[in-house]
Write a protein that holds these residues in place. Structure first.
Motif, PDB file in Angstrom:
ATOM      1  N   SER A 274       0.782  -1.270  -0.393  1.00  0.00           N
ATOM      2  CA  SER A 274       0.530   0.728   0.112  1.00  0.00           C
ATOM      3  C   SER A 274       0.819   1.720  -0.014  1.00  0.00           C
ATOM      4  N   LEU A 275       1.636   1.548   0.923  1.00  0.00           N
ATOM      5  CA  LEU A 275       2.830   2.754   0.812  1.00  0.00           C
ATOM      6  C   LEU A 275       3.480   2.412  -0.492  1.00  0.00           C
ATOM      7  N   ASN A 276       3.783   1.936  -1.157  1.00  0.00           N
ATOM      8  CA  ASN A 276       4.966   1.468  -2.246  1.00  0.00           C
ATOM      9  C   ASN A 276       3.782   1.984  -2.946  1.00  0.00           C
ATOM     10  N   ILE A 277       2.455   1.865  -3.289  1.00  0.00           N
ATOM     11  CA  ILE A 277       1.932   2.009  -3.839  1.00  0.00           C
ATOM     12  C   ILE A 277       0.854   3.693  -4.342  1.00  0.00           C
ATOM     13  N   ALA A 278       0.855   4.114  -2.672  1.00  0.00           N
ATOM     14  CA  ALA A 278      -0.019   5.440  -2.376  1.00  0.00           C
ATOM     15  C   ALA A 278       1.813   6.277  -3.237  1.00  0.00           C
ATOM     16  N   ASN A 279       3.174   5.605  -2.990  1.00  0.00           N
ATOM     17  CA  ASN A 279       4.138   6.473  -3.275  1.00  0.00           C
ATOM     18  C   ASN A 279       4.700   6.304  -4.117  1.00  0.00           C
ATOM     19  N   ALA A 280       4.014   5.367  -5.632  1.00  0.00           N
ATOM     20  CA  ALA A 280       4.748   5.401  -7.030  1.00  0.00           C
ATOM     21  C   ALA A 280       5.419   6.637  -7.363  1.00  0.00           C
ATOM     22  N   ASN A 281       4.383   7.325  -7.384  1.00  0.00           N
ATOM     23  CA  ASN A 281       4.705   8.782  -8.093  1.00  0.00           C
ATOM     24  C   ASN A 281       5.029  10.272  -7.276  1.00  0.00           C
TER      25      ASN A 281
ATOM     26  N   ASP B 195      16.860   0.643  -5.092  1.00  0.00           N
ATOM     27  CA  ASP B 195      16.148   1.136  -6.754  1.00  0.00           C
ATOM     28  C   ASP B 195      17.391   2.656  -6.817  1.00  0.00           C
ATOM     29  N   THR B 196      17.014   2.378  -8.751  1.00  0.00           N
ATOM     30  CA  THR B 196      17.724   3.806  -9.319  1.00  0.00           C
ATOM     31  C   THR B 196      16.498   4.209  -9.423  1.00  0.00           C
ATOM     32  N   PRO B 197      16.367   5.225  -9.751  1.00  0.00           N
ATOM     33  CA  PRO B 197      15.183   6.235  -9.877  1.00  0.00           C
ATOM     34  C   PRO B 197      14.472   6.273 -10.890  1.00  0.00           C
ATOM     35  N   ARG B 198      13.229   6.038 -11.100  1.00  0.00           N
ATOM     36  CA  ARG B 198      13.227   5.739 -12.896  1.00  0.00           C
ATOM     37  C   ARG B 198      12.538   7.630 -13.191  1.00  0.00           C
ATOM     38  N   LEU B 199      13.124   7.204 -14.396  1.00  0.00           N
ATOM     39  CA  LEU B 199      13.532   8.477 -15.201  1.00  0.00           C
ATOM     40  C   LEU B 199      12.119   9.496 -16.372  1.00  0.00           C
ATOM     41  N   VAL B 200      12.231  10.066 -16.493  1.00  0.00           N
ATOM     42  CA  VAL B 200      10.570  10.138 -16.870  1.00  0.00           C
ATOM     43  C   VAL B 200      11.070  12.239 -17.406  1.00  0.00           C
TER      44      VAL B 200
ATOM     45  N   LEU C 165      12.735  14.050 -14.816  1.00  0.00           N
ATOM     46  CA  LEU C 165      12.174  14.135 -13.281  1.00  0.00           C
ATOM     47  C   LEU C 165      12.067  13.187 -13.001  1.00  0.00           C
ATOM     48  N   ARG C 166      12.465  12.609 -11.334  1.00  0.00           N
ATOM     49  CA  ARG C 166      13.301  11.124 -11.085  1.00  0.00           C
ATOM     50  C   ARG C 166      11.902  10.476  -9.921  1.00  0.00           C
ATOM     51  N   TYR C 167      11.927   9.807 -10.456  1.00  0.00           N
ATOM     52  CA  TYR C 167      10.707   9.314  -9.091  1.00  0.00           C
ATOM     53  C   TYR C 167      10.686   8.091  -8.697  1.00  0.00           C
ATOM     54  N   PRO C 168      10.132   7.219  -7.764  1.00  0.00           N
ATOM     55  CA  PRO C 168      10.729   5.814  -7.454  1.00  0.00           C
ATOM     56  C   PRO C 168       9.943   4.645  -7.922  1.00  0.00           C
ATOM     57  N   ASN C 169      10.942   3.493  -8.616  1.00  0.00           N
ATOM     58  CA  ASN C 169      11.354   2.477  -9.137  1.00  0.00           C
ATOM     59  C   ASN C 169      10.328   1.228  -9.114  1.00  0.00           C
ATOM     60  N   ILE C 170       8.499   2.362  -8.739  1.00  0.00           N
ATOM     61  CA  ILE C 170       8.033   1.062  -8.204  1.00  0.00           C
ATOM     62  C   ILE C 170       7.363   0.348  -9.159  1.00  0.00           C
ATOM     63  N   ASN C 171       6.738  -0.762  -9.430  1.00  0.00           N
ATOM     64  CA  ASN C 171       6.058  -1.577 -10.629  1.00  0.00           C
ATOM     65  C   ASN C 171       4.871  -1.527 -10.559  1.00  0.00           C
ATOM     66  N   LEU C 172       3.714  -0.850 -10.057  1.00  0.00           N
ATOM     67  CA  LEU C 172       2.355  -0.939  -9.288  1.00  0.00           C
ATOM     68  C   LEU C 172       1.665  -1.921  -9.612  1.00  0.00           C
ATOM     69  N   ALA C 173       2.035  -2.691 -11.189  1.00  0.00           N
ATOM     70  CA  ALA C 173       1.201  -4.100 -11.185  1.00  0.00           C
ATOM     71  C   ALA C 173       1.947  -5.782 -10.400  1.00  0.00           C
ATOM     72  N   GLU C 174       3.279  -5.580  -9.658  1.00  0.00           N
ATOM     73  CA  GLU C 174       3.677  -6.259  -8.854  1.00  0.00           C
ATOM     74  C   GLU C 174       3.788  -5.667  -7.986  1.00  0.00           C
ATOM     75  N   GLU C 175       3.127  -4.593  -7.455  1.00  0.00           N
ATOM     76  CA  GLU C 175       3.254  -4.438  -6.391  1.00  0.00           C
ATOM     77  C   GLU C 175       1.043  -4.606  -5.536  1.00  0.00           C
ATOM     78  N   MET C 176       0.306  -4.747  -7.232  1.00  0.00           N
ATOM     79  CA  MET C 176      -1.332  -4.812  -6.511  1.00  0.00           C
ATOM     80  C   MET C 176      -1.101  -6.281  -6.624  1.00  0.00           C
ATOM     81  N   THR C 177      -0.216  -7.105  -6.989  1.00  0.00           N
ATOM     82  CA  THR C 177      -0.409  -8.331  -6.928  1.00  0.00           C
ATOM     83  C   THR C 177      -0.165  -8.949  -5.632  1.00  0.00           C
ATOM     84  N   ASN C 178       1.029  -8.023  -5.144  1.00  0.00           N
ATOM     85  CA  ASN C 178       1.492  -7.946  -3.630  1.00  0.00           C
ATOM     86  C   ASN C 178       0.356  -8.166  -2.564  1.00  0.00           C
ATOM     87  N   LEU C 179      -0.311  -7.139  -2.770  1.00  0.00           N
ATOM     88  CA  LEU C 179      -1.224  -6.514  -2.538  1.00  0.00           C
ATOM     89  C   LEU C 179      -2.300  -7.440  -2.201  1.00  0.00           C
TER      90      LEU C 179
END
Length: 139
Positions: free
Chosen positions: A25-32, A75-80, A94-108
Motif C-alpha cells: 500500500s505504501l509503495n502504491i501510494a508513493n509510486a508517483n 532501486d535507481t529512480p525511474r527517469l521521465v 524527473l525522478r520517480y521511485p522505481n515502483i512497478n504498480l502491477a507487481e505491487e497490486m499483485t503483492n497486495l
C-alpha cells in the motif's frame, strides 16, 4: 505440536501478511512521488521474515516468533523526460521511485488472500480446541 504453537504459527502468518499489505500500500501510494532538488526520493519497501518459521521453531523448540523486517529497496529512480516541468533537472528529467504498480497490486492481492487463509486456520484451530474440550468434558 501443542495448540499454542498452532496459534503462534497462524498469528505469525497474519502478522507477516499484514506487513506485506502495508508495504504494498505504501509503495502504491508513493509510486508517483517526485524527487525534487536532489532530495532523497521515496524508496520502495519489501517485507521479509528473518528465518522460516518452522525452522526457527524446530531449532529452538519454542514458539518464539522470528522477526519480520521491513527493508528499503535501493532501486535507481525511474527517469521521465519532461523538460517543461519546473522540477526537471538540467537534462530535463524527473525522478520517480522505481515502483512497478502491477507487481505491487499483485503483492497486495496475494497478501490479502494469505491473511484470509491464516484467519481460516486460526478459526479451525479454535474449533478443534473447543471440540476437544467438549469431548474431554463428557468423561
Amino acid at each position: 505440536m501443542e495448540i499454542n504453537e498452532l496459534f503462534a504459527i497462524s498469528r505469525f502468518g497474519m502478522d507477516l501478511e499484514k506487513s506485506r499489505a502495508k508495504a504494498a500500500s505504501l509503495n502504491i501510494a508513493n509510486a508517483n512521488t517526485l524527487q525534487i532538488n536532489g532530495q532523497n526520493a521515496y524508496q520502495g519497501i519489501s517485507v521479509v521474515a528473518e528465518t522460516p518459521f518452522l525452522q526457527a521453531m524446530q531449532a529452538s523448540q519454542t514458539t518464539e516468533l522470528p522477526n519480520i523486517n521491513v527493508i528499503e529497496r535501493n532501486d535507481t529512480p525511474r527517469l521521465v523526460h519532461q523538460p517543461s516541468h519546473p522540477a526537471a533537472d538540467e537534462a530535463g528529467y524527473l525522478r520517480y521511485p522505481n515502483i512497478n504498480l502491477a507487481e505491487e497490486m499483485t503483492n497486495l492481492s496475494s497478501a490479502t488472500r494469505a491473511y484470509e487463509a491464516n484467519v481460516k486456520v486460526m478459526n479451525a484451530i479454535q474449533s478443534m480446541a473447543v471440540k476437544a474440550l467438549e469431548i474431554g468434558g463428557r468423561r
